[in-house]
Write a protein that holds these residues in place. Sequence first.
Motif, PDB file in Angstrom:
ATOM      1  N   ALA A  22       0.848  -1.193   0.000  1.00 56.16           N
ATOM      2  CA  ALA A  22       0.000   0.000   0.000  1.00 56.16           C
ATOM      3  C   ALA A  22       0.878   1.236   0.000  1.00 56.16           C
ATOM      4  CB  ALA A  22      -0.906  -0.012   1.230  1.00 56.16           C
ATOM      5  N   PRO A  23       0.494   2.262  -0.770  1.00 52.00           N
ATOM      6  CA  PRO A  23       1.353   3.435  -0.889  1.00 52.00           C
ATOM      7  C   PRO A  23       1.570   4.115   0.446  1.00 52.00           C
ATOM      8  CG  PRO A  23      -0.853   3.876  -1.724  1.00 52.00           C
ATOM      9  CD  PRO A  23      -0.785   2.411  -1.449  1.00 52.00           C
ATOM     10  N   ALA A  24       2.790   4.589   0.635  1.00 48.91           N
ATOM     11  CA  ALA A  24       3.050   5.365   1.844  1.00 48.91           C
ATOM     12  C   ALA A  24       2.180   6.604   1.825  1.00 48.91           C
ATOM     13  CB  ALA A  24       4.525   5.763   1.901  1.00 48.91           C
ATOM     14  N   ALA A  25       1.631   6.951   2.958  1.00 46.76           N
ATOM     15  CA  ALA A  25       0.738   8.099   3.020  1.00 46.76           C
ATOM     16  C   ALA A  25       1.498   9.354   2.647  1.00 46.76           C
ATOM     17  CB  ALA A  25       0.156   8.219   4.413  1.00 46.76           C
ATOM     18  N   ALA A  26       0.818  10.220   1.876  1.00 48.18           N
ATOM     19  CA  ALA A  26       1.411  11.518   1.604  1.00 48.18           C
ATOM     20  C   ALA A  26       1.588  12.296   2.895  1.00 48.18           C
ATOM     21  CB  ALA A  26       0.526  12.286   0.629  1.00 48.18           C
ATOM     22  N   HIS A  27       0.841  11.920   3.919  1.00 48.02           N
ATOM     23  CA  HIS A  27       0.940  12.565   5.220  1.00 48.02           C
ATOM     24  C   HIS A  27       1.083  11.501   6.299  1.00 48.02           C
ATOM     25  CE1 HIS A  27      -1.577  13.782   8.849  1.00 48.02           C
ATOM     26  NE2 HIS A  27      -0.401  14.334   9.023  1.00 48.02           N
ATOM     27  N   ASP A  28       2.209  11.494   6.993  1.00 45.29           N
ATOM     28  CA  ASP A  28       2.436  10.559   8.097  1.00 45.29           C
ATOM     29  C   ASP A  28       2.392  11.334   9.401  1.00 45.29           C
ATOM     30  OD1 ASP A  28       3.159   7.883   6.871  1.00 45.29           O
ATOM     31  OD2 ASP A  28       4.507   9.226   5.789  1.00 45.29           O
ATOM     32  N   GLU A  29       1.630  10.817  10.361  1.00 43.69           N
ATOM     33  CA  GLU A  29       1.501  11.498  11.651  1.00 43.69           C
ATOM     34  C   GLU A  29       1.360  10.449  12.744  1.00 43.69           C
ATOM     35  OE1 GLU A  29       2.109  13.564  14.106  1.00 43.69           O
ATOM     36  OE2 GLU A  29       1.734  15.104  12.608  1.00 43.69           O
ATOM     37  N   ARG A  30       1.578  10.893  13.981  1.00 42.62           N
ATOM     38  CA  ARG A  30       1.380  10.003  15.125  1.00 42.62           C
ATOM     39  C   ARG A  30      -0.068   9.520  15.153  1.00 42.62           C
ATOM     40  NH1 ARG A  30       1.421  15.442  18.055  1.00 42.62           N
ATOM     41  NH2 ARG A  30      -0.747  15.730  18.742  1.00 42.62           N
ATOM     42  N   ASP A  31      -0.320   8.458  15.911  1.00 43.73           N
ATOM     43  CA  ASP A  31      -1.698   8.004  16.095  1.00 43.73           C
ATOM     44  C   ASP A  31      -2.473   9.109  16.792  1.00 43.73           C
ATOM     45  OD1 ASP A  31      -1.125   5.579  14.954  1.00 43.73           O
ATOM     46  OD2 ASP A  31      -0.684   4.596  16.876  1.00 43.73           O
ATOM     47  N   PRO A  32      -3.429   9.718  16.101  1.00 41.75           N
ATOM     48  CA  PRO A  32      -4.061  10.907  16.677  1.00 41.75           C
ATOM     49  C   PRO A  32      -5.156  10.565  17.680  1.00 41.75           C
ATOM     50  CG  PRO A  32      -4.961  10.482  14.531  1.00 41.75           C
ATOM     51  CD  PRO A  32      -3.901   9.438  14.752  1.00 41.75           C
ATOM     52  N   VAL A  33      -5.452  11.537  18.507  1.00 44.16           N
ATOM     53  CA  VAL A  33      -6.551  11.446  19.466  1.00 44.16           C
ATOM     54  C   VAL A  33      -7.576  12.498  19.076  1.00 44.16           C
ATOM     55  CG1 VAL A  33      -7.225  11.643  21.875  1.00 44.16           C
ATOM     56  CG2 VAL A  33      -4.988  10.674  21.285  1.00 44.16           C
ATOM     57  N   TYR A  34      -8.786  12.047  18.743  1.00 37.73           N
ATOM     58  CA  TYR A  34      -9.816  13.006  18.373  1.00 37.73           C
ATOM     59  C   TYR A  34     -10.195  13.895  19.556  1.00 37.73           C
ATOM     60  CZ  TYR A  34     -11.060  10.876  13.853  1.00 37.73           C
ATOM     61  OH  TYR A  34     -11.062  10.429  12.557  1.00 37.73           O
ATOM     62  N   PRO A  35     -10.499  15.173  19.313  1.00 44.41           N
ATOM     63  CA  PRO A  35     -11.068  16.007  20.385  1.00 44.41           C
ATOM     64  C   PRO A  35     -12.414  15.434  20.840  1.00 44.41           C
ATOM     65  CG  PRO A  35     -10.403  17.329  18.477  1.00 44.41           C
ATOM     66  CD  PRO A  35     -10.333  15.900  18.054  1.00 44.41           C
ATOM     67  N   ASP A  36     -12.847  15.806  22.028  1.00 48.39           N
ATOM     68  CA  ASP A  36     -14.104  15.266  22.548  1.00 48.39           C
ATOM     69  C   ASP A  36     -15.335  15.931  21.942  1.00 48.39           C
ATOM     70  OD1 ASP A  36     -14.220  17.746  23.798  1.00 48.39           O
ATOM     71  OD2 ASP A  36     -13.820  16.953  25.801  1.00 48.39           O
ATOM     72  N   GLY A  37     -15.148  16.976  21.126  1.00 51.12           N
ATOM     73  CA  GLY A  37     -16.267  17.591  20.434  1.00 51.12           C
ATOM     74  C   GLY A  37     -17.073  18.570  21.252  1.00 51.12           C
ATOM     75  N   THR A  38     -16.581  18.962  22.421  1.00 56.80           N
ATOM     76  CA  THR A  38     -17.321  19.905  23.265  1.00 56.80           C
ATOM     77  C   THR A  38     -16.981  21.358  22.947  1.00 56.80           C
ATOM     78  OG1 THR A  38     -15.600  19.793  24.983  1.00 56.80           O
ATOM     79  CG2 THR A  38     -17.449  18.239  25.150  1.00 56.80           C
ATOM     80  N   GLY A  39     -16.049  21.572  22.027  1.00 59.57           N
ATOM     81  CA  GLY A  39     -15.641  22.932  21.705  1.00 59.57           C
ATOM     82  C   GLY A  39     -16.597  23.609  20.739  1.00 59.57           C
ATOM     83  N   SER A  40     -16.130  24.708  20.143  1.00 61.81           N
ATOM     84  CA  SER A  40     -16.925  25.447  19.168  1.00 61.81           C
ATOM     85  C   SER A  40     -15.979  26.203  18.250  1.00 61.81           C
ATOM     86  CB  SER A  40     -17.872  26.422  19.874  1.00 61.81           C
ATOM     87  OG  SER A  40     -17.134  27.367  20.628  1.00 61.81           O
ATOM     88  N   VAL A  41     -16.503  26.687  17.139  1.00 61.44           N
ATOM     89  CA  VAL A  41     -15.700  27.486  16.224  1.00 61.44           C
ATOM     90  C   VAL A  41     -15.424  28.839  16.877  1.00 61.44           C
ATOM     91  CG1 VAL A  41     -15.607  28.567  13.958  1.00 61.44           C
ATOM     92  CG2 VAL A  41     -16.717  26.335  14.233  1.00 61.44           C
ATOM     93  N   PRO A  42     -14.155  29.224  17.042  1.00 62.00           N
ATOM     94  CA  PRO A  42     -13.878  30.506  17.706  1.00 62.00           C
ATOM     95  C   PRO A  42     -14.303  31.687  16.841  1.00 62.00           C
ATOM     96  CG  PRO A  42     -11.851  29.545  16.857  1.00 62.00           C
ATOM     97  CD  PRO A  42     -12.914  28.520  16.668  1.00 62.00           C
ATOM     98  N   THR A  43     -14.589  32.800  17.492  1.00 61.13           N
ATOM     99  CA  THR A  43     -14.935  34.030  16.788  1.00 61.13           C
ATOM    100  C   THR A  43     -13.770  35.006  16.847  1.00 61.13           C
ATOM    101  OG1 THR A  43     -15.947  34.929  18.807  1.00 61.13           O
ATOM    102  CG2 THR A  43     -17.388  33.765  17.270  1.00 61.13           C
ATOM    103  N   TYR A  44     -13.718  35.864  15.844  1.00 66.54           N
ATOM    104  CA  TYR A  44     -12.643  36.860  15.777  1.00 66.54           C
ATOM    105  C   TYR A  44     -12.820  37.886  16.901  1.00 66.54           C
ATOM    106  CZ  TYR A  44      -9.807  40.706  14.018  1.00 66.54           C
ATOM    107  OH  TYR A  44      -8.894  41.724  13.893  1.00 66.54           O
ATOM    108  N   ARG A  45     -11.724  38.185  17.584  1.00 72.29           N
ATOM    109  CA  ARG A  45     -11.768  39.092  18.739  1.00 72.29           C
ATOM    110  C   ARG A  45     -10.976  40.369  18.453  1.00 72.29           C
ATOM    111  NH1 ARG A  45     -10.074  34.295  20.843  1.00 72.29           N
ATOM    112  NH2 ARG A  45      -8.020  35.152  21.360  1.00 72.29           N
ATOM    113  N   THR A  46     -11.479  41.475  18.944  1.00 71.43           N
ATOM    114  CA  THR A  46     -10.779  42.757  18.809  1.00 71.43           C
ATOM    115  C   THR A  46     -10.382  43.343  20.159  1.00 71.43           C
ATOM    116  OG1 THR A  46     -12.908  43.929  18.780  1.00 71.43           O
ATOM    117  CG2 THR A  46     -11.950  43.302  16.648  1.00 71.43           C
ATOM    118  N   ASP A  47     -10.615  42.574  21.222  1.00 72.89           N
ATOM    119  CA  ASP A  47     -10.223  43.070  22.543  1.00 72.89           C
ATOM    120  C   ASP A  47      -9.581  41.930  23.329  1.00 72.89           C
ATOM    121  OD1 ASP A  47     -12.377  41.459  23.043  1.00 72.89           O
ATOM    122  OD2 ASP A  47     -13.676  43.046  23.828  1.00 72.89           O
ATOM    123  N   GLY A  48      -9.178  42.203  24.558  1.00 74.09           N
ATOM    124  CA  GLY A  48      -8.523  41.217  25.392  1.00 74.09           C
ATOM    125  C   GLY A  48      -7.021  41.430  25.438  1.00 74.09           C
ATOM    126  N   PRO A  49      -6.301  40.586  26.184  1.00 72.03           N
ATOM    127  CA  PRO A  49      -4.839  40.735  26.289  1.00 72.03           C
ATOM    128  C   PRO A  49      -4.181  40.635  24.918  1.00 72.03           C
ATOM    129  CG  PRO A  49      -5.674  39.070  27.822  1.00 72.03           C
ATOM    130  CD  PRO A  49      -6.796  39.422  26.923  1.00 72.03           C
TER     131      PRO A  49
END
Length: 706
Positions: A22-49
């Motif tokens: 089987a062809p070597a993957a064009a992308h080789d990476e460690r065995d990944p761990v999926y996020p738990d899916g509790t996050g959200s798409v961040p919004t662009y911020r104009t304030d804060g530190p």
Amino acid sequence: MAILTRVVGTAVLLLLALAPAAPAAAHDERDPVYPDGTGSVPTYRTDGPRLLVCKDDPADFASRIAAFPSEAKTRNQALFAECQRTGYRHIQAAVDAVRLPGTRILVLPGTYREEPSLASPPPACADLRAPKSGNQLYQVLSFEQQRDCPHVQNLVAVIGKRDLQIEGTGVSPLDVVVDAAYQRLNAIRADRANGFYLRNLTAQRTTFNAVYILETDGFVIDRVTGRWNDEYGFLTFADDHGLYTDCEAYGNGDSGVYPGAASNINANRGHQVDRYAIEIRGCYSHHNLLGYSGTAGDSVWAHDNVFTGNGAGVGTDSAFPDHPGMPQNHARFERNVIGDNNEDYYRYVRDGTCARPYAERGYEQGVVCPAVGLPVGTGVINPGGNYNIWRDNWVYGHKYAGFVTSWVPGQVRGDTSLRAQFDTSHHNRYLGNKLGVKPDGGIAPNRMDFWWDGQGRGSCWQSPSDAGAEPLALPACGHDALPAGLGSNRAIAEPGKLIKLYVCSDYSLGERRMPGNCDWYGARGLARIEVQWALGEALLLGLVGLALWARVARRRTGGPVGRRPTSRPLGDDGQAGRRMRGSAGWPVLLLLAGLAVGVFGTAAEATWWTPTGLLLTGLGWLGLGWSVRAAGRTGLGWLTVALGGFALLGALDRGLLMVPVTPIGPVWIRILLELVWVPWALLALRRRPAAAPTQPPARPVPQPTA
């Protein structure tokens, strides 16, 4: 039928077992761990530190902002003055100084080569124990190794930071440039960096990716350019709640945009889903090998993008090993412009350009070194995907095909279980796409609109344009967007196309290997592998059929063809012999004509040549089989008739209506019968016909005596 399917399936698996690894993957990476899916798409911020990053050359800075609109120019001048007092000179220094989630890093116009990141690694990072990638060019490091040794592979590394926003303050993404100068795999890497927001800058000239985001729940790539990288412009892997918006990618050796192994949140659903893991909108990806690719690109919604001027427009697949979320499923492509993707970058492999050091290849002048093999001149490639929807896209101007859909057995991606060999290319829908038409209404036909290897169940296609499809008979979609009628249920691809895919996949950039008999890389006519096989089959069957006809005709007439019978074997009368001499030639003529037309049909895809050839061949087999049966070879005769029946069924299957329900196509049964028929016919040809019985001499009639 089930037994026959197993026989054919076993033959296919044997073929796969004999295939190259089987062809070597064009992308080789460690065995990944999926996020738990509790996050959200961040919004662009104009304030804060916030932290500021700038260079310390006032004259250079002034020249960079000289043409800015007044408001942007004034803002950047004020930020530059502040940055000289309290800011950082390198992006990585600012990243390392972040202590609070929600921090913004403002990067002022300039080119950032991050010289401290290029320093010799500390002793603990100089000799890391980690496996090598498939191409042996880099080590596959663990998260802990990336955290402890962030600059072994990365120019800017954001490891474990939360809700970090990095943005350029220029007018366009080209005002802030992160330049790896081909000295690092990645220009910017975000690893387990939930809430990461990257905006308004350019990342370039890496030996792998411009921007790489891994195992992150919530990210945005906003108005970012990724260019001149050996593989990807933007690579996101094992992520959830991701958004690409208004990005640009060009000059990349694999794809501009790659949302691989996205969170597999819809694996057990049908077409109705609650949400997608990754959204891609408003991006322009051009002059890469692929505009978009996604091995295990699961639950991706790509809409309102432009993929033009690449080697191929879009590819989403299950064709490489070691990617979680296999087989690929639930991508949705809507209202994208996918046109004129005909760039043959394999010429740079042939002439040796891609064997030079990275910095000497000329990526900045338009060179692209293809990381994988694919059919140049294709709009969309979907090898091994399930439950994908292609709706209302403009797909035009492709020299090979608008869409290519094909089987990927599990063996190809390293899964040897029996079930995995047949788990791809199901339930895909092609609906309402504007084929051969540009967004402005201009006409730019594809060479053919659809190419399909025949494998898969539950998929359906809209009607092609005048450019046609290969095969002509595609399972249609009904008004409810579901397959009309009984649809398709094929477990195995057509043999000629399977051979083609098998051969064409044997590409290697590192070894400069391209199959010379594959039209993906320029082969034409008889140089193509599938045409060679079709010609070989036609010559074998034609010669054996011609010889068998000659033997049958001689046997039935009692002498050489064309001579008057000298005897009447097998019970024929004189009238039957005369009929044989006058009419028995038509079956073999039809057979030879059909075989020849079939070869032309293999070469000229998406035409009526193939079904016409099968029709003529089938009629020829029927006639020849009847003659063989009448000549006393009953078993061989009926087998020849059966060949004719399945050839006619194949003509129907390829030209008018795909035979429903059956797990294998008529072509497989016909080939199995041919494997029996050829040696049987050759044995029949070796046997000398029985000599006509001789009549004993007539006894003299005694004469009456006087």
